[in-house]
Design a protein around this motif. Structure first.
Motif, mmCIF file in Angstrom:
data_model
loop_
_atom_site.group_PDB
_atom_site.id
_atom_site.type_symbol
_atom_site.label_atom_id
_atom_site.label_comp_id
_atom_site.label_asym_id
_atom_site.label_seq_id
_atom_site.Cartn_x
_atom_site.Cartn_y
_atom_site.Cartn_z
ATOM 1 N N PRO A 1 0.804 -1.220 0.000
ATOM 2 C CA PRO A 1 0.000 0.000 0.000
ATOM 3 C C PRO A 1 0.840 1.275 0.000
ATOM 4 C CG PRO A 1 -0.927 -1.578 1.529
ATOM 5 C CD PRO A 1 0.393 -2.136 1.081
ATOM 6 N N ASN A 2 2.013 1.227 0.642
ATOM 7 C CA ASN A 2 2.910 2.387 0.615
ATOM 8 C C ASN A 2 4.370 1.946 0.600
ATOM 9 O OD1 ASN A 2 3.136 1.479 3.224
ATOM 10 N ND2 ASN A 2 2.062 3.220 4.138
ATOM 11 N N SER A 3 4.655 0.896 -0.172
ATOM 12 C CA SER A 3 6.024 0.377 -0.204
ATOM 13 C C SER A 3 6.284 -0.374 -1.501
ATOM 14 C CB SER A 3 6.261 -0.568 0.983
ATOM 15 O OG SER A 3 5.376 -1.669 0.929
ATOM 16 N N THR A 4 7.573 -0.614 -1.753
ATOM 17 C CA THR A 4 8.037 -1.389 -2.898
ATOM 18 C C THR A 4 8.549 -2.739 -2.404
ATOM 19 O OG1 THR A 4 8.759 0.681 -3.919
ATOM 20 C CG2 THR A 4 9.541 -1.357 -4.918
ATOM 21 N N VAL A 5 8.240 -3.788 -3.144
ATOM 22 C CA VAL A 5 8.662 -5.142 -2.769
ATOM 23 C C VAL A 5 10.045 -5.432 -3.358
ATOM 24 C CG1 VAL A 5 8.115 -7.605 -2.883
ATOM 25 C CG2 VAL A 5 6.259 -5.907 -2.726
ATOM 26 N N ILE A 6 10.934 -5.943 -2.521
ATOM 27 C CA ILE A 6 12.249 -6.414 -2.961
ATOM 28 C C ILE A 6 12.383 -7.867 -2.530
ATOM 29 C CG2 ILE A 6 14.752 -6.152 -2.798
ATOM 30 C CD1 ILE A 6 14.265 -3.226 -1.985
ATOM 31 N N ALA A 7 12.753 -8.735 -3.475
ATOM 32 C CA ALA A 7 12.921 -10.159 -3.181
ATOM 33 C C ALA A 7 14.321 -10.603 -3.581
ATOM 34 C CB ALA A 7 11.876 -10.984 -3.934
ATOM 35 N N LEU A 8 14.922 -11.431 -2.758
ATOM 36 C CA LEU A 8 16.208 -12.048 -3.090
ATOM 37 C C LEU A 8 15.916 -13.424 -3.666
ATOM 38 C CD1 LEU A 8 19.291 -12.129 -3.098
ATOM 39 C CD2 LEU A 8 19.201 -12.916 -0.711
ATOM 40 N N ILE A 9 16.161 -13.584 -4.962
ATOM 41 C CA ILE A 9 15.829 -14.819 -5.670
ATOM 42 C C ILE A 9 17.078 -15.314 -6.392
ATOM 43 C CG2 ILE A 9 14.389 -15.872 -7.454
ATOM 44 C CD1 ILE A 9 12.311 -13.670 -6.929
ATOM 45 N N ASP A 10 17.565 -16.494 -6.008
ATOM 46 C CA ASP A 10 18.745 -17.099 -6.640
ATOM 47 C C ASP A 10 19.928 -16.121 -6.695
ATOM 48 O OD1 ASP A 10 17.328 -19.462 -7.043
ATOM 49 O OD2 ASP A 10 16.600 -18.812 -9.013
#
Length: 296
Positions: free
Chosen positions: A202-211
């Motif tokens: 809703p008020n943020s950006t998603v960051i994912a660590l993938i491989d």
């Protein structure tokens, strides 16, 4: 003066009769006095835009990207182009007025621009600077749930009038999603599309660590361009890491090695559980990355 600080801005408005526009100015306002008309479209319709800028030890974080995003949002809503020199000066002045007390060490500066009074010719704008500790509260990690946003991932392309990717004042749906997260015993939300892709919070950006790669959703999928996330990616790449913008499936999100929600208030908040399932974290890495980002 100590925080909070309110500056009311009057930016020059284009004229149609060939006369010179009124000068762009800002004035320090009394927080205890009324400032916005009940006829203002920002109040009655949510017809406006905003930005929130984190400030640490007197330094505005990612000021120019925030100003550029304000201009982009204004263009998407057909608002007059904001006078960025005026807004920049207002931000810096509000920080100066906030002082150097302990309460002013971590601030948030909110910029608001509305269409003004219905039927009028002038927009309404203000800068509010206040103490903020939201990212401190998130350093131990947050629990997150996924919620369906009700749109396909290509909505920005197929339906640009829905204003996906603009930072608007119309936040009722975002607040409703956060209340749903609270009902489910979580702190925050990751929106997903109806066709199974990760969008944003809703008020943020998603960051994912993938491989071994840090990944976030591209703005082409109708998400807001993340200023804090961009700073994090710059730090990762400067240290020889890999970062990319690409669509992320919900299954990839759930299998990710680590997750963060990035925002100006909380910086990079580590996600410790997703839909009730624990998510691995590296607290030392997160703390060091945030320290480097705040020192920029």
């Amino acid at each position: 003066m100590t925080v909070p600080v309110l500056l009311v801005l009057a930016q020059s408005t284009p004229t149609t009769d060939g006369s010179a526009p009124s000068p762009a100015t800002f004035v320090e306002a009394d927080l205890a006095a009324p400032q916005v008309s009940v006829l203002d479209l920002g109040v009655t319709r949510g017809d406006g835009i905003f930005e929130s800028i984190g400030v640490v030890d007197g330094r505005a974080q990612a000021l120019e990207p925030h100003l550029n995003r304000l201009a982009k949002s204004a263009g998407m809503l057909d608002l007059p182009a904001p006078d960025l020199d005026l807004w920049r000066a207002g931000v810096l002045r509000s920080i100066e007025l906030a002082g150097d007390s302990a309460a002013a060490s971590e601030l948030l500066v909110k910029l608001v621009l509305t269409r003004g009074i219905e039927g009028g010719d002038d927009v309404t704008g203000w800068v509010l600077c206040f103490a903020d500790v939201s990212h401190v509260d998130a350093r131990e990690g947050i629990s997150v749930v996924t919620l369906d946003r009700g749109y396909r991932s290509d909505v920005a392309e197929t339906s640009p009038w829905l204003l996906q990717g603009a930072k608007t004042l119309s936040y009722a749906l975002n607040k409703a999603a956060l209340r749903e997260a609270e009902r489910r015993g979580a702190d925050d939300v990751v929106f997903v599309s109806t066709d199974g892709f990760v969008l944003e919070g809703p008020n943020s950006t998603v960051i994912a660590l993938i491989d071994g790669e840090y990944v976030t959703t591209p703005s082409s999928l109708g998400v807001l361009e993340g200023t804090t996330q961009a700073a994090f990616f710059s730090d990762v790449e400067a240290r020889g890491g890999r970062a990319s913008y690409r669509p992320i499936t919900v299954d990839e999100l759930r299998a990710a090695d680590a997750l963060w929600l990035a925002s100006s208030g909380r910086q990079i908040a580590p996600v410790v559980s997703l839909d009730g399932v624990p998510v691995a974290q590296d607290p030392a890495f997160t703390a060091a990355a945030e320290e480097r980002m705040l020192a920029r």
